[in-house]
Design a protein around this motif. Sequence first.
Motif, PDB file in Angstrom:
ATOM      1  N   GLU A  99      64.465 -18.985  32.712  1.00  0.00           N
ATOM      2  CA  GLU A  99      64.286 -20.171  33.555  1.00  0.00           C
ATOM      3  C   GLU A  99      63.259 -21.139  32.976  1.00  0.00           C
ATOM      4  O   GLU A  99      63.400 -22.343  33.076  1.00  0.00           O
ATOM      5  CB  GLU A  99      63.875 -19.770  34.972  1.00  0.00           C
ATOM      6  N   GLU A 100      62.208 -20.591  32.384  1.00  0.00           N
ATOM      7  CA  GLU A 100      61.145 -21.427  31.821  1.00  0.00           C
ATOM      8  C   GLU A 100      61.278 -21.612  30.314  1.00  0.00           C
ATOM      9  O   GLU A 100      60.437 -22.264  29.702  1.00  0.00           O
ATOM     10  CB  GLU A 100      59.777 -20.826  32.147  1.00  0.00           C
ATOM     11  N   SER A 101      62.306 -21.016  29.705  1.00  0.00           N
ATOM     12  CA  SER A 101      62.495 -21.054  28.246  1.00  0.00           C
ATOM     13  C   SER A 101      61.217 -20.631  27.533  1.00  0.00           C
ATOM     14  O   SER A 101      60.730 -21.297  26.628  1.00  0.00           O
ATOM     15  CB  SER A 101      62.918 -22.452  27.792  1.00  0.00           C
ATOM     16  N   LYS A 102      60.678 -19.478  27.976  1.00  0.00           N
ATOM     17  CA  LYS A 102      59.382 -19.038  27.461  1.00  0.00           C
ATOM     18  C   LYS A 102      59.459 -17.624  26.891  1.00  0.00           C
ATOM     19  O   LYS A 102      59.997 -16.726  27.513  1.00  0.00           O
ATOM     20  CB  LYS A 102      58.347 -19.083  28.583  1.00  0.00           C
ATOM     21  N   PHE A 103      58.906 -17.472  25.693  1.00  0.00           N
ATOM     22  CA  PHE A 103      58.738 -16.176  25.058  1.00  0.00           C
ATOM     23  C   PHE A 103      57.279 -15.762  25.225  1.00  0.00           C
ATOM     24  O   PHE A 103      56.381 -16.579  25.007  1.00  0.00           O
ATOM     25  CB  PHE A 103      59.021 -16.260  23.555  1.00  0.00           C
ATOM     26  N   ILE A 104      57.065 -14.501  25.578  1.00  0.00           N
ATOM     27  CA  ILE A 104      55.707 -13.951  25.608  1.00  0.00           C
ATOM     28  C   ILE A 104      55.719 -12.719  24.713  1.00  0.00           C
ATOM     29  O   ILE A 104      56.355 -11.713  25.029  1.00  0.00           O
ATOM     30  CB  ILE A 104      55.258 -13.565  27.033  1.00  0.00           C
ATOM     31  N   PHE A 105      55.034 -12.825  23.585  1.00  0.00           N
ATOM     32  CA  PHE A 105      54.954 -11.696  22.665  1.00  0.00           C
ATOM     33  C   PHE A 105      53.866 -10.752  23.148  1.00  0.00           C
ATOM     34  O   PHE A 105      52.741 -11.164  23.400  1.00  0.00           O
ATOM     35  CB  PHE A 105      54.687 -12.194  21.239  1.00  0.00           C
ATOM     36  N   VAL A 106      54.220  -9.470  23.275  1.00  0.00           N
ATOM     37  CA  VAL A 106      53.361  -8.498  23.940  1.00  0.00           C
ATOM     38  C   VAL A 106      52.714  -7.523  22.961  1.00  0.00           C
ATOM     39  O   VAL A 106      51.543  -7.199  23.092  1.00  0.00           O
ATOM     40  CB  VAL A 106      54.158  -7.717  25.007  1.00  0.00           C
ATOM     41  N   GLU A 107      53.475  -7.054  21.987  1.00  0.00           N
ATOM     42  CA  GLU A 107      52.949  -5.998  21.116  1.00  0.00           C
ATOM     43  C   GLU A 107      53.602  -6.071  19.746  1.00  0.00           C
ATOM     44  O   GLU A 107      54.777  -6.411  19.611  1.00  0.00           O
ATOM     45  CB  GLU A 107      53.243  -4.634  21.763  1.00  0.00           C
ATOM     46  N   ILE A 108      52.820  -5.714  18.740  1.00  0.00           N
ATOM     47  CA  ILE A 108      53.340  -5.574  17.380  1.00  0.00           C
ATOM     48  C   ILE A 108      52.722  -4.320  16.791  1.00  0.00           C
ATOM     49  O   ILE A 108      51.525  -4.076  16.952  1.00  0.00           O
ATOM     50  CB  ILE A 108      53.049  -6.827  16.519  1.00  0.00           C
ATOM     51  N   PHE A 109      53.554  -3.512  16.155  1.00  0.00           N
ATOM     52  CA  PHE A 109      53.058  -2.277  15.553  1.00  0.00           C
ATOM     53  C   PHE A 109      53.981  -1.863  14.421  1.00  0.00           C
ATOM     54  O   PHE A 109      55.061  -2.418  14.245  1.00  0.00           O
ATOM     55  CB  PHE A 109      52.930  -1.165  16.607  1.00  0.00           C
ATOM     56  N   HIS A 110      53.532  -0.895  13.647  1.00  0.00           N
ATOM     57  CA  HIS A 110      54.341  -0.353  12.561  1.00  0.00           C
ATOM     58  C   HIS A 110      54.896   0.986  13.005  1.00  0.00           C
ATOM     59  O   HIS A 110      54.200   1.773  13.632  1.00  0.00           O
ATOM     60  CB  HIS A 110      53.515  -0.197  11.280  1.00  0.00           C
ATOM     61  N   LYS A 111      56.146   1.253  12.677  1.00  0.00           N
ATOM     62  CA  LYS A 111      56.810   2.468  13.152  1.00  0.00           C
ATOM     63  C   LYS A 111      56.144   3.752  12.648  1.00  0.00           C
ATOM     64  O   LYS A 111      56.277   4.792  13.274  1.00  0.00           O
ATOM     65  CB  LYS A 111      58.285   2.467  12.782  1.00  0.00           C
ATOM     66  N   ASN A 112      55.424   3.681  11.550  1.00  0.00           N
ATOM     67  CA  ASN A 112      54.726   4.873  11.058  1.00  0.00           C
ATOM     68  C   ASN A 112      53.475   5.193  11.872  1.00  0.00           C
ATOM     69  O   ASN A 112      52.994   6.317  11.851  1.00  0.00           O
ATOM     70  CB  ASN A 112      54.346   4.706   9.590  1.00  0.00           C
ATOM     71  N   LYS A 113      52.944   4.209  12.571  1.00  0.00           N
ATOM     72  CA  LYS A 113      51.730   4.395  13.375  1.00  0.00           C
ATOM     73  C   LYS A 113      52.043   4.719  14.833  1.00  0.00           C
ATOM     74  O   LYS A 113      51.242   5.319  15.524  1.00  0.00           O
ATOM     75  CB  LYS A 113      50.844   3.139  13.323  1.00  0.00           C
ATOM     76  N   LYS A 114      53.214   4.268  15.287  1.00  0.00           N
ATOM     77  CA  LYS A 114      53.568   4.405  16.690  1.00  0.00           C
ATOM     78  C   LYS A 114      55.090   4.403  16.803  1.00  0.00           C
ATOM     79  O   LYS A 114      55.758   3.664  16.083  1.00  0.00           O
ATOM     80  CB  LYS A 114      52.960   3.223  17.451  1.00  0.00           C
ATOM     81  N   LYS A 115      55.630   5.198  17.694  1.00  0.00           N
ATOM     82  CA  LYS A 115      57.089   5.327  17.776  1.00  0.00           C
ATOM     83  C   LYS A 115      57.742   4.429  18.822  1.00  0.00           C
ATOM     84  O   LYS A 115      58.841   3.932  18.611  1.00  0.00           O
ATOM     85  CB  LYS A 115      57.473   6.793  18.067  1.00  0.00           C
ATOM     86  N   ILE A 116      57.086   4.242  19.976  1.00  0.00           N
ATOM     87  CA  ILE A 116      57.712   3.494  21.061  1.00  0.00           C
ATOM     88  C   ILE A 116      56.771   2.410  21.580  1.00  0.00           C
ATOM     89  O   ILE A 116      55.552   2.522  21.452  1.00  0.00           O
ATOM     90  CB  ILE A 116      58.153   4.414  22.223  1.00  0.00           C
TER      91      ILE A 116
END
Length: 148
Positions: A99-116
């Motif tokens: 509705e607001e055409s808005k992206f909110i980026f929440v998290e970034i990680f590497h798969k070797n450091k964290k799985k989910i």
Amino acid sequence: MTEYKGYTFEYHHKFKKEFQKTFTRHQCPTIKSDFKLLYDILIQHLLESNKFESHVCMRIAGLENYVNVPAFIIKKFRCEGINKGVNSGFRITFLFDKEESKFIFVEIFHKNKKKIPDKNRINELFVKEIEISDELYEHEEAYLNSYK
């Protein structure tokens, strides 16, 4: 608030810290252009099919009922500076408010450091007043719009 091609991009305050830490550690000098390309790809899919295709990002299930916008995870992020193509191992979670055409980026990680992804972080956005940042890096909007 960063605006680009009619869409708004915002960032969880922890995302900004993780962004700097992750890409400094993995030495990705092309991160600004890589993220611009990501924005372009996400917008292109919305314009063409009005949804995100599963090969671009997958919807995150198992969130609380009060989360009123869909959350997605990108598992194929190309970081040109490390020469692994879309198999860089980076994971990016974001919310999209249609509705607001808005992206909110929440998290970034590497798969070797964290799985989910951290579902609690997403859930907290709808319960608490969480700091959301306007720009990911200094002068982001000017950079994005300089290549129109």
